[in-house]
Design a protein around this motif. Structure first.
Motif, PDB file in Angstrom:
ATOM      1  N   ILE A  96       5.765   0.426 -11.121  1.00 52.99           N
ATOM      2  CA  ILE A  96       5.838   0.224  -9.667  1.00 52.99           C
ATOM      3  C   ILE A  96       4.446   0.280  -9.054  1.00 52.99           C
ATOM      4  CG2 ILE A  96       6.671   1.215  -7.502  1.00 52.99           C
ATOM      5  CD1 ILE A  96       9.139   2.191  -9.009  1.00 52.99           C
ATOM      6  N   THR A  97       3.636   1.234  -9.520  1.00 53.69           N
ATOM      7  CA  THR A  97       2.281   1.382  -8.987  1.00 53.69           C
ATOM      8  C   THR A  97       1.428   0.160  -9.280  1.00 53.69           C
ATOM      9  OG1 THR A  97       2.417   3.777  -9.327  1.00 53.69           O
ATOM     10  CG2 THR A  97       0.238   2.854  -8.973  1.00 53.69           C
ATOM     11  N   THR A  98       1.468  -0.307 -10.521  1.00 55.89           N
ATOM     12  CA  THR A  98       0.639  -1.460 -10.881  1.00 55.89           C
ATOM     13  C   THR A  98       1.115  -2.734 -10.182  1.00 55.89           C
ATOM     14  OG1 THR A  98       1.992  -1.792 -12.873  1.00 55.89           O
ATOM     15  CG2 THR A  98      -0.025  -0.502 -13.108  1.00 55.89           C
ATOM     16  N   ALA A  99       2.441  -2.903 -10.081  1.00 58.34           N
ATOM     17  CA  ALA A  99       2.966  -4.081  -9.382  1.00 58.34           C
ATOM     18  C   ALA A  99       2.540  -4.060  -7.915  1.00 58.34           C
ATOM     19  CB  ALA A  99       4.486  -4.126  -9.498  1.00 58.34           C
ATOM     20  N   ALA A 100       2.583  -2.878  -7.307  1.00 59.37           N
ATOM     21  CA  ALA A 100       2.173  -2.758  -5.905  1.00 59.37           C
ATOM     22  C   ALA A 100       0.681  -3.030  -5.748  1.00 59.37           C
ATOM     23  CB  ALA A 100       2.519  -1.367  -5.382  1.00 59.37           C
ATOM     24  N   GLU A 101      -0.115  -2.605  -6.733  1.00 60.15           N
ATOM     25  CA  GLU A 101      -1.556  -2.848  -6.658  1.00 60.15           C
ATOM     26  C   GLU A 101      -1.862  -4.346  -6.714  1.00 60.15           C
ATOM     27  OE1 GLU A 101      -5.541  -1.074  -8.784  1.00 60.15           O
ATOM     28  OE2 GLU A 101      -3.975  -1.908 -10.083  1.00 60.15           O
ATOM     29  N   TRP A 102      -1.228  -5.054  -7.633  1.00 60.31           N
ATOM     30  CA  TRP A 102      -1.429  -6.501  -7.712  1.00 60.31           C
ATOM     31  C   TRP A 102      -0.925  -7.182  -6.438  1.00 60.31           C
ATOM     32  CZ3 TRP A 102      -4.166  -9.270 -11.190  1.00 60.31           C
ATOM     33  CH2 TRP A 102      -4.513  -8.649 -12.391  1.00 60.31           C
ATOM     34  N   SER A 103       0.210  -6.731  -5.935  1.00 64.05           N
ATOM     35  CA  SER A 103       0.751  -7.298  -4.699  1.00 64.05           C
ATOM     36  C   SER A 103      -0.200  -7.070  -3.528  1.00 64.05           C
ATOM     37  CB  SER A 103       2.116  -6.670  -4.400  1.00 64.05           C
ATOM     38  OG  SER A 103       2.627  -7.122  -3.162  1.00 64.05           O
ATOM     39  N   LEU A 104      -0.785  -5.883  -3.470  1.00 66.14           N
ATOM     40  CA  LEU A 104      -1.740  -5.570  -2.413  1.00 66.14           C
ATOM     41  C   LEU A 104      -2.954  -6.489  -2.487  1.00 66.14           C
ATOM     42  CD1 LEU A 104      -2.554  -3.685  -0.085  1.00 66.14           C
ATOM     43  CD2 LEU A 104      -3.445  -2.084  -1.790  1.00 66.14           C
ATOM     44  N   SER A 105      -3.428  -6.729  -3.690  1.00 69.21           N
ATOM     45  CA  SER A 105      -4.574  -7.628  -3.863  1.00 69.21           C
ATOM     46  C   SER A 105      -4.240  -9.042  -3.411  1.00 69.21           C
ATOM     47  CB  SER A 105      -5.011  -7.638  -5.332  1.00 69.21           C
ATOM     48  OG  SER A 105      -5.406  -6.355  -5.759  1.00 69.21           O
ATOM     49  N   PHE A 106      -3.034  -9.505  -3.741  1.00 69.56           N
ATOM     50  CA  PHE A 106      -2.633 -10.851  -3.330  1.00 69.56           C
ATOM     51  C   PHE A 106      -2.532 -10.965  -1.809  1.00 69.56           C
ATOM     52  CE2 PHE A 106      -0.383 -11.317  -7.654  1.00 69.56           C
ATOM     53  CZ  PHE A 106      -1.536 -11.838  -8.218  1.00 69.56           C
ATOM     54  N   SER A 107      -2.128  -9.885  -1.151  1.00 72.29           N
ATOM     55  CA  SER A 107      -2.070  -9.926   0.315  1.00 72.29           C
ATOM     56  C   SER A 107      -3.473 -10.062   0.900  1.00 72.29           C
ATOM     57  CB  SER A 107      -1.379  -8.672   0.859  1.00 72.29           C
ATOM     58  OG  SER A 107      -2.176  -7.510   0.701  1.00 72.29           O
ATOM     59  N   PHE A 108      -4.456  -9.428   0.265  1.00 74.61           N
ATOM     60  CA  PHE A 108      -5.848  -9.591   0.685  1.00 74.61           C
ATOM     61  C   PHE A 108      -6.288 -11.044   0.509  1.00 74.61           C
ATOM     62  CE2 PHE A 108      -8.176  -5.354   1.034  1.00 74.61           C
ATOM     63  CZ  PHE A 108      -7.025  -4.639   1.325  1.00 74.61           C
ATOM     64  N   PHE A 109      -5.958 -11.618  -0.643  1.00 75.02           N
ATOM     65  CA  PHE A 109      -6.321 -13.014  -0.892  1.00 75.02           C
ATOM     66  C   PHE A 109      -5.737 -13.919   0.193  1.00 75.02           C
ATOM     67  CE2 PHE A 109      -6.568 -12.327  -5.790  1.00 75.02           C
ATOM     68  CZ  PHE A 109      -7.765 -11.657  -5.621  1.00 75.02           C
ATOM     69  N   ALA A 162       0.828  -1.204   0.000  1.00 76.14           N
ATOM     70  CA  ALA A 162       0.000   0.000   0.000  1.00 76.14           C
ATOM     71  C   ALA A 162       0.863   1.256   0.000  1.00 76.14           C
ATOM     72  CB  ALA A 162      -0.932  -0.005   1.209  1.00 76.14           C
ATOM     73  N   PHE A 163       1.920   1.254   0.799  1.00 77.54           N
ATOM     74  CA  PHE A 163       2.816   2.415   0.848  1.00 77.54           C
ATOM     75  C   PHE A 163       3.502   2.629  -0.499  1.00 77.54           C
ATOM     76  CE2 PHE A 163       7.050   4.232   1.577  1.00 77.54           C
ATOM     77  CZ  PHE A 163       6.701   5.434   2.190  1.00 77.54           C
ATOM     78  N   SER A 164       3.958   1.547  -1.110  1.00 74.69           N
ATOM     79  CA  SER A 164       4.618   1.654  -2.416  1.00 74.69           C
ATOM     80  C   SER A 164       3.653   2.183  -3.470  1.00 74.69           C
ATOM     81  CB  SER A 164       5.156   0.284  -2.841  1.00 74.69           C
ATOM     82  OG  SER A 164       6.077  -0.218  -1.898  1.00 74.69           O
ATOM     83  N   MET A 165       2.430   1.667  -3.457  1.00 69.13           N
ATOM     84  CA  MET A 165       1.438   2.101  -4.440  1.00 69.13           C
ATOM     85  C   MET A 165       1.071   3.565  -4.237  1.00 69.13           C
ATOM     86  SD  MET A 165      -2.321   0.470  -5.312  1.00 69.13           S
ATOM     87  CE  MET A 165      -3.074   1.043  -3.790  1.00 69.13           C
ATOM     88  N   LEU A 166       0.871   3.961  -2.992  1.00 70.59           N
ATOM     89  CA  LEU A 166       0.489   5.342  -2.705  1.00 70.59           C
ATOM     90  C   LEU A 166       1.600   6.317  -3.084  1.00 70.59           C
ATOM     91  CD1 LEU A 166      -1.561   7.306  -1.456  1.00 70.59           C
ATOM     92  CD2 LEU A 166      -0.486   6.879   0.764  1.00 70.59           C
ATOM     93  N   THR A 167       2.835   5.969  -2.751  1.00 68.89           N
ATOM     94  CA  THR A 167       3.964   6.860  -3.038  1.00 68.89           C
ATOM     95  C   THR A 167       4.184   7.018  -4.536  1.00 68.89           C
ATOM     96  OG1 THR A 167       5.039   6.174  -0.974  1.00 68.89           O
ATOM     97  CG2 THR A 167       6.409   7.265  -2.628  1.00 68.89           C
TER      98      THR A 167
END
Length: 272
Positions: free
Chosen positions: A213-226, A176-181
């Protein structure tokens, strides 16, 4: 009654709920992605999740499946709320935290529905509000549930459950921090004014690295939810809910109420 050890894992309690939530949501992402890249609506290399559901026909599938995912998420969050409450009926602190988690979770589900129905190319501000609710409130929900896991171990469950959820929350926070930044830098105005609507990126484009970086962080964030919701499977194997029908009479005519036998039915699961 069929012995619990003879059942498949998804037949035990309500364990199918978090499983269905993760599988269905992942399928929504995958199917929309496949259609979008097949029709050349997005680039194959890490598009925004929302970009794969922006143009027809994939946006129809994306919206419909995410709406169903939101319903599954509401059901999962509610069952978790009832389970924690039932396990800690006298713990006022846990009850308060649990209620806060319920509110945060429901707000996240509402945001998911907004994301599903308001595409970024048509209603960008509304879409962003939905994404903030989904990821922001969802991240806080995960944090609250991790705190509850800490409060309930080792009396209710083992320490390993808490540590797994804590690692997933850390993963979520870093993503989330990576995506937001990176997203804030990308939308600062230094990389053009059309980045909000842009669906195709080339390596030579300004802001390409930040975009990736933003898109990779978004997918990573979704996987953490899963991953976090998958930790509910074992817990949900030990709970079932019932619904009770209270009849006020033996017919549906306007007559004086009379006592009748109420009917109790298992809700979505058999009792263990």
């Amino acid at each position: 009654m069929k012995d619990v050890f003879e059942m498949w894992w998804f037949q035990q309690g309500l364990s199918f709920l978090p499983s269905a939530l993760v599988i269905w949501t992942a399928a929504a992402f995958i199917f929309s992605y496949i259609i979008a890249i097949t029709l050349h609506h997005v680039d194959p290399a890490l598009p925004y999740i929302s970009d794969t559901g922006t143009l027809p026909p994939e946006k129809c599938l994306f919206g419909a499946m995410l709406n169903i995912a939101a319903v599954l998420c509401i059901a999962t969050i509610y069952v978790r709320y009832k389970q924690v409450h039932a396990l800690n009926p006298e713990e006022n602190r846990i009850i308060r935290i649990n209620k806060a988690g319920l509110v945060l979770g429901l707000l996240s589900c509402f945001g998911l529905s907004i994301v599903a129905n308001f595409q970024k190319t048509d209603f960008f501000p509304v879409h962003i509000c939905g994404a903030v609710l989904t990821f922001g409130m969802g991240s806080l929900y995960m944090l609250v549930q991790t705190i509850l896991s800490y409060q309930m171990q080792p009396k209710i469950h083992g320490k390993q459950v808490f540590w797994i959820r804590l690692l997933l929350v850390i993963w979520c926070g870093v993503s989330a921090f990576s995506m937001l930044t990176s997203s804030s830098l990308l939308h600062s105005g230094n990389y053009g004014k059309d980045v909000d609507q842009k669906l195709h990126w080339n390596p030579e484009d300004k802001g390409y690295v930040l975009h990736m970086i933003t898109t990779a962080a978004e997918w990573s964030l979704s996987f953490s939810f899963f991953g976090f919701f998958l930790t509910y499977i074992r817990d949900f194997q030990k709970i079932s809910l019932q619904v009770e029908a209270n009849l006020h009479g033996l017919t549906l005519y306007d007559t004086a109420p009379c006592p009748v036998n109420n009917e109790r039915t298992r809700l979505l699961s058999r009792d263990l």
